[in-house]
Design an enzyme around this catalytic site. Structure first.
Site, short mmCIF file in Angstrom:
data_model
loop_
_atom_site.label_atom_id
_atom_site.label_comp_id
_atom_site.label_asym_id
_atom_site.label_seq_id
_atom_site.Cartn_x
_atom_site.Cartn_y
_atom_site.Cartn_z
N ARG A 91 -9.99 -4.73 -12.20
CA ARG A 91 -11.06 -5.03 -13.07
C ARG A 91 -11.98 -3.49 -12.81
NH1 ARG A 91 -14.41 -7.29 -8.87
NH2 ARG A 91 -12.45 -6.67 -8.06
N TYR A 230 -5.98 -7.12 -18.44
CA TYR A 230 -5.83 -7.51 -17.20
C TYR A 230 -6.53 -7.96 -16.06
CZ TYR A 230 -3.41 -5.38 -12.69
OH TYR A 230 -2.15 -5.50 -11.40
N GLY A 231 -5.57 -9.20 -15.00
CA GLY A 231 -6.67 -10.05 -14.15
C GLY A 231 -7.83 -10.50 -14.49
N LYS A 239 -12.29 -15.17 -12.00
CA LYS A 239 -13.52 -14.51 -11.99
C LYS A 239 -14.76 -15.01 -12.89
CE LYS A 239 -11.92 -13.66 -8.33
NZ LYS A 239 -11.52 -12.43 -7.68
N HIS A 259 -15.91 -16.75 -3.34
CA HIS A 259 -14.43 -15.88 -3.42
C HIS A 259 -13.66 -16.19 -2.50
CE1 HIS A 259 -13.13 -11.75 -3.80
NE2 HIS A 259 -11.56 -12.79 -4.26
N SER A 281 -12.53 -8.18 -2.23
CA SER A 281 -11.21 -8.33 -3.19
C SER A 281 -9.72 -7.15 -2.47
CB SER A 281 -11.45 -8.15 -4.22
OG SER A 281 -12.21 -8.52 -5.34
N CYS A 283 -9.03 -8.03 0.80
CA CYS A 283 -9.04 -7.45 1.99
C CYS A 283 -8.37 -8.54 3.06
CB CYS A 283 -10.68 -7.57 2.18
SG CYS A 283 -11.26 -6.53 1.63
N GLY A 284 -7.55 -9.55 2.52
CA GLY A 284 -6.65 -10.56 3.12
C GLY A 284 -6.84 -11.97 2.75
N ASP A 306 -8.46 -17.58 -3.06
CA ASP A 306 -8.77 -17.12 -4.03
C ASP A 306 -9.98 -17.36 -4.25
OD1 ASP A 306 -9.02 -13.88 -4.45
OD2 ASP A 306 -9.51 -14.87 -6.98
N SER A 397 -0.67 -3.47 -7.94
CA SER A 397 -0.32 -4.63 -8.33
C SER A 397 -0.24 -5.77 -7.70
CB SER A 397 1.97 -3.70 -8.24
OG SER A 397 1.48 -3.50 -6.87
N ARG A 398 0.25 -6.81 -8.94
CA ARG A 398 0.69 -8.26 -8.56
C ARG A 398 1.48 -9.48 -8.96
NH1 ARG A 398 -5.17 -9.90 -6.14
NH2 ARG A 398 -6.39 -7.77 -7.10
N ARG A 429 -13.50 -5.08 5.41
CA ARG A 429 -12.79 -4.33 5.78
C ARG A 429 -14.02 -3.09 6.48
NH1 ARG A 429 -7.42 -2.54 3.96
NH2 ARG A 429 -7.46 -3.99 3.09
N PHE A 524 -3.31 -9.72 10.97
CA PHE A 524 -1.86 -11.11 9.64
C PHE A 524 -1.41 -12.29 10.79
CE2 PHE A 524 -1.09 -6.81 8.96
CZ PHE A 524 -0.91 -6.75 6.73
#
Ligand code: GTP
Ligand code: SPV
Ligand code: MN
Length: 617
Positions: A91, A230-231, A239, A259, A281, A283-284, A306, A397-398, A429, A524
């Site tokens: 983005r 892209y995205g 978004k 979000h 974005s 951040c898990g 998301d 990458s996604r 983060r 995790f």
């Protein structure tokens, strides 16, 4: 595969023809499409019906044109690799605009531009921008079609890659057109990669333009995106619509577009809880959404990874849906030891973008396996070996994959009414200062916490990775209106909840580091241990320790069975340093002061109370 199973039989007689659906709403849509075709001058117009046959034809054509690489079906059936232009990988926040009539309505955290000015820029850019390409008309629904929390839109685009992505990420098809024909409101979204083709001109693998504009018109509920494929720049349902435009609709209608991931946590007794969590974005969110608890007896069912739309219910609870239908997830760091659920979700029917290609026709990225393969083709298409010392996959990458393919997706993940929330988590983060978990004392304090979230920048957007920035509610790049008004809207939504039924609010941080630079918390699957404490707090089963910033766990109340976190690390995970927290408060004051007095008094009072508690601590 789930992509098309829910779709009705195609109503179109010919591939891409406009379906015969009557109604005033349909007439208005056709007129809009004709206007756009006159402006952008495409070679053809294709009405997307969302069928499996259509999807396969689009994918096949992209493979033939060199825009996609078909992966080896033996390892990855129905899956493809796209390589973007190296300048179009995330983005572009600097090129993202909120074009409200009134500059104050965009606020200091958004790039504002006057609607008339930007229309004067966009019009010439879109003029002829689709020459030599097909213009696709994609009707889509966010949330189940016709659901009480759902909203529909139409994206016009000249990118077949975007069409196939929207097909995975949303519900596409003729039932949406029937809603439109029947008079349902829909959001207009227009997208061009900005790379018209002259007659006979050879196309490139990833057309895009150096000049980019991602523009939102909150007053007319429109999105215009130019120059990127892209995205979030190109899948406008995500978004642009489901956050920036939807946040404006939510402000006016009394709900929240966030979000956030969404999960159902089931404790060892079988009791279910619903948790939403906002992290910036990369951040898990996807990882927590697909959590496999490492503590026995606990289970997590995925509802969304998301975006969540939250609405106060008649019962005084806050109800949530995931408006999307797929995952557009970060590949690097996704592996057996971190997110095995994602690895299993990606068995096939997946579009990968900017990951590395293995010699056997499968994909790879950093973190998928501990050891990299000896030879790869990197995300730019160049030969790669581990000795080169640079990543084989782009850090942003996604994968794009249907939600229904997730092995732990909740059976009722697309229930139109959604689920009632028990807890909301905010996170970021943060290498220092922010503890592993801290509980807000009430809704207002929770909103204060959300408004204070800051996080180290990631590769999900252009900018310097690692740099600390404020990211309130993880919504800094996604709030479609003045962020101070948004804080106020959160307070207002809280007033509609029954005080004993409102979700409890927590702040979490999986990313605190020791002086030696290593993560203090295993993260995790072990984040389930934090969720366990949160749920015991909700049930009133454990006490908490008051601190200046909120309620902390007693470390002995955390279930740490089976992991080895040294006591010194635990102490550091929960250390609250009044001096550095006073500095955080200074930054909050500085941030609040950018809003010209629009920050709600209740949050200013929270800030003053925090300062007082820090002083006496
Ligand atoms: P967006 O799709 O950009 O909104 O990102 P996201 O919030 O869904 O983030 P995601 O779950 O994809 O995680 C991003 C990165 O953070 C990945 O590289 C993960 O491996 C890493 N990550 C996620 N959870 C943890 C954790 O608990 N600890 C640590 N150390 N890293 C994590
Ligand atoms: C994010 O950046 O938060 C994403 C990826 O989820 S994108 O759809 O590109 O915004
Ligand atoms: Mn995201």
């Amino acid at each position: 595969i789930p992509f098309s199973s829910a779709q009705p039989a195609p109503t179109t007689p010919a591939f891409g023809a406009r379906p015969e659906i009557a109604g005033a709403g349909m007439t208005a849509l056709v007129e809009w499409v004709e206007e756009l075709a006159a402006l952008t001058e495409p070679a053809a117009v294709h009405w997307v019906d969302g069928s499996r046959a259509e999807n396969e034809a689009l994918l096949r054509a992209m493979v033939d044109e060199g825009k996609l690489i078909k992966l080896n079906p033996e390892w990855r059936p129905g899956s493809y690799l796209a390589r973007s232009h190296p300048s179009d990988v995330a983005r572009t926040e600097a090129r993202t605009f909120i074009a409200s009539e009134n500059e104050q309505d965009a606020g200091p955290t958004n790039n504002w531009i006057a609607p008339t000015e930007i229309r004067g820029i966009l019009n010439p850019l879109f003029q002829g921008s689709m020459r030599g390409r097909t213009m696709y008309v994609v009707p889509f629904s966010m949330g189940p079609v016709g659901g009480p929390l759902s909203h529909i839109g139409v994206q016009v685009t000249d990118s077949p890659y975007a069409v196939t992505s929207i097909g995975i990420m949303t519900r596409v098809g003729a039932d949406v057109l029937r809603e439109i024909a029947g008079g349902a409101h829909w959001v207009k979204t227009v997208h061009s990669v900005g790379a018209p083709l002259a007659p006979g001109q050879q196309d490139v693998a990833w057309p895009c333009n150096d000049e980019k504009y991602i523009v939102h018109f909150p007053d007319t509920l429109e999105v215009w995106s130019y120059g990127s494929g892209y995205g979030g720049n190109a899948i406008l349902a995500k978004k642009c619509f489901a956050l920036r435009i939807a946040s404006v609709i939510g402000r006016d209608e009394g709900w929240l577009a966030e979000h956030m991931l969404l999960i159902r946590v089931i404790d060892p007794r079988g009791k279910a809880y619903h948790v939403a969590a906002a992290f910036p974005s990369a951040c898990g969110k996807t990882n927590l959404a697909m959590l496999r608890p490492t503590i026995p007896g606990w289970r997590v069912e995925t509802l969304g990874d998301d975006i969540a739309w939250l609405r106060p219910g008649e019962d005084g609870r806050l109800w949530a849906i995931n408006p999307e239908a797929g995952f557009f997830g970060v590949a690097p760091g996704t592996g057996e030891s971190t997110n095995v659920t994602a690895v299993e979700t990606l068995w096939g029917n997946t579009i990968f973008t900017n990951v590395a290609l293995r010699p056997d026709g499968d994909v790879w990225w950093e973190g998928l396996t501990d050891e990299p393969p000896a030879h790869l083709t990197d995300w730019e298409g160049n030969p790669w070996t581990p000795a080169m010392g640079r990543p084989a996959a782009h850090p942003n990458s996604r994968f794009t994959v249907s939600a229904a393919q997730c092995p732990q997706i909740a059976d009722d993940w697309d229930a139109p009414q959604g689920v009632p929330l028990d807890a909301i988590l905010f996170g970021g983060r943060r290498a220092t200062n922010v503890p592993l978990v801290v509980e807000a004392t009430d809704w207002t304090h929770g909103v204060f916490m959300g408004s204070n979230i800051s996080s180290e920048r990631t590769a999900a957007a252009e900018g310097t990775v690692g740099e600390l920035r404020r990211d309130p509610f993880a919504m800094l790049p996604f709030c479609g209106y003045n962020m101070a008004d948004y804080f106020g809207h959160w307070l207002k939504v809280g007033q509609k909840l029954r005080f004993d039924r409102a979700p409890r609010v927590f702040q979490v941080n999986w990313f605190r580091k020791g002086a030696d630079g290593r993560f203090l918390w295993p993260g995790f699957g072990d984040n389930s241990r934090v969720v366990d404490w949160i749920i015991r707090r909700i049930e009133g089963q454990v006490p908490a320790v008051d601190s200046p910033i909120g309620r902390l766990p007693r470390t002995e109340d955390l279930n740490l069975e089976g992991i080895d976190v040294p006591q010194a690390d635990l102490d550091e995970l929960f250390a609250i340093d009044p001096v550095s927290w006073t500095r955080e408060a200074d930054l909050t004051e500085e941030f609040y002061s950018t809003f010209d007095g629009r920050v709600p008094a209740a949050l200013q009072a929270e800030l003053a109370a925090l300062r007082y508690r820090l002083k006496v601590a």
